[in-house]
Motif scaffolding. Structure first.
Motif, PDB file in Angstrom:
ATOM      1  N   VAL A  28       0.935  -1.214   0.058  1.00  0.00           N
ATOM      2  CA  VAL A  28      -0.036  -0.158   0.117  1.00  0.00           C
ATOM      3  C   VAL A  28       0.908   1.094   0.082  1.00  0.00           C
ATOM      4  O   VAL A  28       1.983   1.114   0.434  1.00  0.00           O
ATOM      5  CB  VAL A  28      -0.874  -0.060   1.193  1.00  0.00           C
ATOM      6  CG1 VAL A  28      -1.938  -1.130   0.935  1.00  0.00           C
ATOM      7  CG2 VAL A  28      -0.113  -0.271   2.530  1.00  0.00           C
ATOM      8  N   LYS A  29       0.198   2.280  -0.453  1.00  0.00           N
ATOM      9  CA  LYS A  29       1.110   3.493  -0.489  1.00  0.00           C
ATOM     10  C   LYS A  29       0.822   4.175   0.903  1.00  0.00           C
ATOM     11  O   LYS A  29      -0.232   4.378   1.233  1.00  0.00           O
ATOM     12  CB  LYS A  29       0.739   4.441  -1.878  1.00  0.00           C
ATOM     13  CG  LYS A  29       1.790   5.315  -2.225  1.00  0.00           C
ATOM     14  CD  LYS A  29       1.214   5.888  -3.643  1.00  0.00           C
ATOM     15  CE  LYS A  29       2.585   6.545  -4.294  1.00  0.00           C
ATOM     16  NZ  LYS A  29       2.310   7.019  -5.604  1.00  0.00           N
ATOM     17  N   ASP A  30       2.023   4.761   1.260  1.00  0.00           N
ATOM     18  CA  ASP A  30       1.742   5.617   2.537  1.00  0.00           C
ATOM     19  C   ASP A  30       1.580   6.911   2.446  1.00  0.00           C
ATOM     20  O   ASP A  30       1.499   7.608   1.217  1.00  0.00           O
ATOM     21  CB  ASP A  30       3.154   5.065   3.334  1.00  0.00           C
ATOM     22  CG  ASP A  30       2.793   5.168   5.009  1.00  0.00           C
ATOM     23  OD1 ASP A  30       1.769   5.029   5.193  1.00  0.00           O
ATOM     24  OD2 ASP A  30       3.915   4.855   5.536  1.00  0.00           O
ATOM     25  N   LYS A  31       1.544   7.474   3.583  1.00  0.00           N
ATOM     26  CA  LYS A  31       1.214   9.220   3.427  1.00  0.00           C
ATOM     27  C   LYS A  31       2.243   9.821   2.704  1.00  0.00           C
ATOM     28  O   LYS A  31       2.270  10.654   1.821  1.00  0.00           O
ATOM     29  CB  LYS A  31       1.181   9.637   4.740  1.00  0.00           C
ATOM     30  CG  LYS A  31      -0.310   9.339   5.360  1.00  0.00           C
ATOM     31  CD  LYS A  31      -0.416  10.522   6.576  1.00  0.00           C
ATOM     32  CE  LYS A  31      -0.086   9.632   7.993  1.00  0.00           C
ATOM     33  NZ  LYS A  31      -0.147  10.276   8.884  1.00  0.00           N
ATOM     34  N   ASP A  32       3.690   9.337   3.019  1.00  0.00           N
ATOM     35  CA  ASP A  32       4.792  10.063   2.474  1.00  0.00           C
ATOM     36  C   ASP A  32       5.032   9.427   0.893  1.00  0.00           C
ATOM     37  O   ASP A  32       6.013  10.182   0.316  1.00  0.00           O
ATOM     38  CB  ASP A  32       5.902  10.024   3.381  1.00  0.00           C
ATOM     39  CG  ASP A  32       6.333   8.248   3.468  1.00  0.00           C
ATOM     40  OD1 ASP A  32       5.705   7.712   3.277  1.00  0.00           O
ATOM     41  OD2 ASP A  32       7.378   8.344   3.932  1.00  0.00           O
TER      42      ASP A  32
END
Length: 50
Positions: A28-32
Motif C-alpha cells: 500500500v502507498k503510505d502518506k509520504d
C-alpha cells in the motif's frame, strides 16, 4: 457418530476446496508516498499507521 454414507467424488471435493487459496498481499502507498506492506512499520518514517 457421523460417518459418510458414500464416498465424496473428486469433482465435489474440488468444488468445496476452491475457496482454500492463498491471497496475494499487495503493498500500500503510505502518506509520504513510499510503498510498504500492510500491517508493517514504514521503514523511512517508522510509523505503523498510515
Amino acid at each position: 457418530m457421523a460417518v459418510p454414507k458414500r464416498r465424496v467424488s473428486k469433482t465435489r471435493a474440488a468444488k468445496r476446496r476452491t475457496h482454500y487459496k492463498i491471497k496475494l498481499v499487495r503493498p500500500v502507498k503510505d502518506k509520504d508516498g513510499t510503498w510498504k506492506m500492510p500491517h508493517h512499520v514504514n521503514p523511512t518514517t517508522g510509523e505503523y499507521k498510515s
